[in-house]
Design a protein around this motif. Structure first.
Motif, PDB file in Angstrom:
ATOM      1  N   LYS A  80       0.835  -1.189   0.000  1.00 57.61           N
ATOM      2  CA  LYS A  80       0.000   0.000   0.000  1.00 57.61           C
ATOM      3  C   LYS A  80       0.876   1.247   0.000  1.00 57.61           C
ATOM      4  O   LYS A  80       1.889   1.315   0.681  1.00 57.61           O
ATOM      5  CB  LYS A  80      -0.894   0.019   1.245  1.00 57.61           C
ATOM      6  N   LYS A  81       0.427   2.238  -0.751  1.00 57.90           N
ATOM      7  CA  LYS A  81       1.129   3.520  -0.724  1.00 57.90           C
ATOM      8  C   LYS A  81       0.669   4.290   0.501  1.00 57.90           C
ATOM      9  O   LYS A  81      -0.517   4.398   0.769  1.00 57.90           O
ATOM     10  CB  LYS A  81       0.841   4.318  -1.991  1.00 57.90           C
ATOM     11  N   ARG A  82       1.627   4.814   1.228  1.00 52.28           N
ATOM     12  CA  ARG A  82       1.292   5.561   2.438  1.00 52.28           C
ATOM     13  C   ARG A  82       0.976   6.999   2.074  1.00 52.28           C
ATOM     14  O   ARG A  82       1.662   7.623   1.271  1.00 52.28           O
ATOM     15  CB  ARG A  82       2.439   5.512   3.423  1.00 52.28           C
TER      16      ARG A  82
END
Length: 84
Positions: A80-82
């Motif tokens: 997941k991209k933060r």
């Protein structure tokens, strides 16, 4: 004959333990507690065991194949991209 059955049962339990160890290493890599190369090496070893199991008898290959598929999915699933 009983000793042969015990040997095959021991091999089967060992293969199941190796498949579970593969899944655990993939989860540890995913959480950032393990390096990628360690998880890939364990995954490759389980792949070789699965190939060996297929060449010996197909029921020996079922646990490592299941572990291989699960750990490969865990290892290759995008992170997941933060949000910044």
């Amino acid at each position: 004959m009983e000793s042969l059955a015990a040997l095959v049962a021991g091999i089967f339990v060992g293969i199941i333990a190796l498949a579970l160890a593969d899944i655990v290493t993939a989860i540890l890599y995913r959480r950032g507690k393990l390096k990628l190369w360690i998880a890939v090496v364990v995954n490759s070893i389980v792949g070789f065991v699965a190939i060996w199991g297929l060449s010996v008898f197909w029921t020996l290959a079922v646990p490592p194949l299941i572990g291989l598929v699960i750990s490969s999915i865990i290892l290759t699933w995008p992170k997941k991209k933060r949000a910044a």
